[in-house]
Design an enzyme around this catalytic site. Structure first.
Site, PDB file in Angstrom:
ATOM      1  N   CYS A  68     -13.681  -2.144  -4.472  1.00 47.58           N
ATOM      2  CA  CYS A  68     -12.559  -1.250  -4.156  1.00 47.58           C
ATOM      3  C   CYS A  68     -11.322  -2.081  -3.887  1.00 47.58           C
ATOM      4  O   CYS A  68     -11.411  -3.172  -3.320  1.00 47.58           O
ATOM      5  CB  CYS A  68     -12.822  -0.481  -2.865  1.00 47.58           C
ATOM      6  SG  CYS A  68     -13.881   0.908  -3.069  1.00 47.58           S
ATOM      7  N   GLU A 115      -5.854   7.733   0.974  1.00 48.93           N
ATOM      8  CA  GLU A 115      -5.763   7.215  -0.390  1.00 48.93           C
ATOM      9  C   GLU A 115      -5.872   8.302  -1.449  1.00 48.93           C
ATOM     10  O   GLU A 115      -6.641   9.254  -1.300  1.00 48.93           O
ATOM     11  CB  GLU A 115      -6.895   6.209  -0.660  1.00 48.93           C
ATOM     12  CG  GLU A 115      -6.827   4.978   0.213  1.00 48.93           C
ATOM     13  CD  GLU A 115      -7.824   3.905  -0.197  1.00 48.93           C
ATOM     14  OE1 GLU A 115      -8.933   4.254  -0.636  1.00 48.93           O
ATOM     15  OE2 GLU A 115      -7.479   2.724  -0.058  1.00 48.93           O
TER      16      GLU A 115
HETATM   17  C1  LIG Z   1     -10.065   1.565  -2.332  1.00 51.24           C
HETATM   18  C2  LIG Z   1     -10.761   1.834  -1.269  1.00 51.24           C
HETATM   19  C3  LIG Z   1     -11.669   2.978  -1.328  1.00 51.24           C
HETATM   20  C4  LIG Z   1     -10.679   1.086  -0.027  1.00 51.24           C
HETATM   21  C5  LIG Z   1      -9.844  -0.137  -0.137  1.00 51.24           C
HETATM   22  O1  LIG Z   1     -10.548  -1.194  -0.655  1.00 51.24           O
HETATM   23  P1  LIG Z   1     -10.535  -2.610   0.087  1.00 51.24           P
HETATM   24  O2  LIG Z   1     -10.400  -2.394   1.555  1.00 51.24           O
HETATM   25  O3  LIG Z   1     -11.736  -3.366  -0.375  1.00 51.24           O
HETATM   26  O4  LIG Z   1      -9.217  -3.264  -0.476  1.00 51.24           O
HETATM   27  P2  LIG Z   1      -8.940  -4.801  -0.751  1.00 51.24           P
HETATM   28  O5  LIG Z   1      -8.931  -5.494   0.577  1.00 51.24           O
HETATM   29  O6  LIG Z   1     -10.009  -5.316  -1.651  1.00 51.24           O
HETATM   30  O7  LIG Z   1      -7.587  -4.792  -1.426  1.00 51.24           O
HETATM   31 MG   LIG Z   2     -11.947  -4.709  -1.908  1.00 51.69          MG
HETATM   32 MN   LIG Z   3      -6.255   1.609   1.240  1.00 52.63          MN
END
Ligand SMILES: C=C(C)CCOP(=O)(O)OP(=O)(O)O
Ligand SMILES: [Mg+2]
Ligand SMILES: [Mn+2]
Length: 173
Positions: A68, A115
């Protein structure tokens, strides 16, 4: 670049871009932003789960979908997804968007996720090579086993995986 120094794309509920913000500020202030969630399946139909590194800014140590993150300003979701799959899990594969959903959740460390999340699916039989900054474990899991375990042990899983897992499975068919 340190993952916390990134910027995210602020959007409205139709995913129209309305601005940019520092990643940490967006999560402190609970601002709606663009994100993506990747689900990689193998040829047996098992899903690759990632266990988030304990020190992640939120949801550390929890099991979640394969990868993610958030697209950078001026970066397409699909381009960001390929970039981040490589960075977090050490491989890349073909990806396509399955659906999207909006969710809002108060998480740990006084942070809020709000989000517009694009759910992408990919197929790959290779095992990952984890980036320890991002993930501390992985496993392939049968979808039915995952659904049952989320019901029995929800505290082990991220908020967003709990939120979209059933829909992901339904949309696959
Ligand atoms: C997209 C979703 C559902 C949550 C955010 O992902 P992350 O918390 O892993 O984000 P990064 O630190 O990898 O950018
Ligand atoms: Mg991530
Ligand atoms: Mn986010």
């Amino acid at each position: 670049m340190n993952a916390l120094e990134e910027q995210v794309i602020l959007v409205d509920v139709c995913d129209r871009k309305i601005g940019i913000a520092e990643k940490l500020q967006a999560h402190r202030d609970g601002l709606l932003h663009r994100a993506f969630s990747i689900f990689v399946l193998n040829s047996q139909g098992q899903l690759l789960l990632q266990k988030r590194a304990a020190h992640k800014y939120h949801s550390g140590g929890l099991w979640t979908n394969t990868c993610c993150s958030h697209p950078r300003p001026d970066e397409l979701v699909l381009d960001a997804a390929h970039r981040r799959l490589q960075e977090e899990m050490g491989f890349d594969c073909e990806l396509q968007e399955l659906f999207s959903f909006v969710y809002q959740a108060k998480l740990d460390n006084e942070l809020t996720e709000y989000e517009f999340d694009h759910v992408l699916v990919g197929y790959c039989d290779r095992n990952p090579l984890l980036n320890p900054e991002e993930a501390e474990d992985w496993q392939w899991i049968d979808l039915k086993t995952l659904q049952v375990d989320i019901q029995q042990h929800p505290q082990n899983y991220t908020y967003w995986l709990r939120d979209c897992c059933d829909r992901f499975i339904a949309e696959l068919r």
